[in-house]
Design a protein around this motif. Sequence first.
Motif, mmCIF file in Angstrom:
data_model
loop_
_atom_site.group_PDB
_atom_site.id
_atom_site.type_symbol
_atom_site.label_atom_id
_atom_site.label_comp_id
_atom_site.label_asym_id
_atom_site.label_seq_id
_atom_site.Cartn_x
_atom_site.Cartn_y
_atom_site.Cartn_z
ATOM 1 N N GLY A 65 0.838 -1.256 0.136
ATOM 2 C CA GLY A 65 0.126 0.081 -0.116
ATOM 3 C C GLY A 65 0.833 1.274 -0.073
ATOM 4 O O GLY A 65 1.918 1.076 -0.174
ATOM 5 N N GLN A 66 0.273 2.385 -0.030
ATOM 6 C CA GLN A 66 0.938 3.546 0.171
ATOM 7 C C GLN A 66 1.690 4.042 1.440
ATOM 8 O O GLN A 66 2.529 4.983 1.458
ATOM 9 C CB GLN A 66 -0.071 4.710 -0.326
ATOM 10 N N ALA A 67 1.094 3.505 2.624
ATOM 11 C CA ALA A 67 1.590 3.762 3.879
ATOM 12 C C ALA A 67 2.682 2.628 4.266
ATOM 13 O O ALA A 67 3.329 2.780 5.310
ATOM 14 C CB ALA A 67 0.462 3.454 4.991
ATOM 15 N N GLY A 68 2.588 1.563 3.489
ATOM 16 C CA GLY A 68 3.850 0.605 3.995
ATOM 17 C C GLY A 68 3.352 -0.502 4.822
ATOM 18 O O GLY A 68 4.268 -1.233 5.383
ATOM 19 N N SER A 69 2.101 -0.630 5.065
ATOM 20 C CA SER A 69 1.731 -1.491 6.005
ATOM 21 C C SER A 69 0.755 -2.628 5.678
ATOM 22 O O SER A 69 0.346 -3.499 6.218
ATOM 23 C CB SER A 69 1.043 -0.746 7.389
ATOM 24 N N LEU A 104 -3.591 -2.392 -8.157
ATOM 25 C CA LEU A 104 -2.869 -1.408 -7.202
ATOM 26 C C LEU A 104 -3.314 0.032 -7.568
ATOM 27 O O LEU A 104 -3.796 0.117 -8.747
ATOM 28 C CB LEU A 104 -1.259 -1.724 -7.854
ATOM 29 N N ALA A 105 -3.051 0.848 -6.743
ATOM 30 C CA ALA A 105 -3.438 2.148 -6.759
ATOM 31 C C ALA A 105 -1.927 3.051 -7.049
ATOM 32 O O ALA A 105 -0.917 2.514 -6.568
ATOM 33 C CB ALA A 105 -3.998 2.680 -5.648
ATOM 34 N N ALA A 106 -2.031 4.131 -7.543
ATOM 35 C CA ALA A 106 -0.688 4.828 -7.953
ATOM 36 C C ALA A 106 -0.192 5.077 -6.782
ATOM 37 O O ALA A 106 -0.664 5.452 -5.522
ATOM 38 C CB ALA A 106 -0.869 6.236 -8.727
ATOM 39 N N GLY A 107 1.169 4.822 -6.532
ATOM 40 C CA GLY A 107 2.128 5.050 -5.303
ATOM 41 C C GLY A 107 2.001 3.632 -4.288
ATOM 42 O O GLY A 107 2.779 3.691 -3.459
ATOM 43 N N ASP A 108 1.227 2.587 -4.719
ATOM 44 C CA ASP A 108 1.337 1.474 -3.856
ATOM 45 C C ASP A 108 2.943 0.802 -3.990
ATOM 46 O O ASP A 108 3.606 0.877 -5.130
ATOM 47 C CB ASP A 108 0.391 0.420 -4.293
ATOM 48 N N THR A 109 3.466 0.475 -2.883
ATOM 49 C CA THR A 109 4.646 -0.107 -2.713
ATOM 50 C C THR A 109 4.602 -1.462 -2.855
ATOM 51 O O THR A 109 3.781 -2.268 -2.147
ATOM 52 C CB THR A 109 5.371 0.229 -1.427
ATOM 53 N N LEU A 110 5.651 -2.206 -3.797
ATOM 54 C CA LEU A 110 5.588 -3.708 -3.741
ATOM 55 C C LEU A 110 6.918 -4.134 -3.346
ATOM 56 O O LEU A 110 7.821 -3.664 -3.387
ATOM 57 C CB LEU A 110 5.565 -4.048 -5.352
ATOM 58 N N LEU A 111 6.505 -5.124 -2.292
ATOM 59 C CA LEU A 111 7.710 -5.577 -1.673
ATOM 60 C C LEU A 111 7.828 -7.419 -2.056
ATOM 61 O O LEU A 111 6.927 -7.944 -2.155
ATOM 62 C CB LEU A 111 7.416 -5.717 -0.180
#
Length: 135
Positions: A65-69, A104-111
Amino acid sequence: MPDTAPLQRVLEQDVAAVSTAGNDLDSVVTQAPFDCTVTKVEYVPVAAITGANTNTRSVTLFNKGQAGSGTTTVATLQFDSGVNASASDEKAITLSGTAANLVLAAGDTLLWRSLHVGTGITDPGGLVRVTVTRN
């Protein structure tokens, strides 16, 4: 007349090796460049991986997500006996069967997570390739 065809983009990131069988590693791959859907995930290891039962390894792509959680599983593969990857050859990573997990939403982080199972096997590291299509 504007082009209305979906825009597809391939996002790539090198990931480090996990040279000790019992260790794990999380690697940030990228952030979604726009609202999109993941259509393919591949792993190109620098050396072969030979799957095993009991003591093995899984690789998973998460949407943090965008918040990293976030904890949404986008794609995962368990290297069990008979599930192998050849050096420098892309290995398809199984996409989630839940369609919403691929969005995914723009800015979501993939790990990318390389996780030992049991005492584990090593992960040689390599390239993670994620193909996305604009929503």
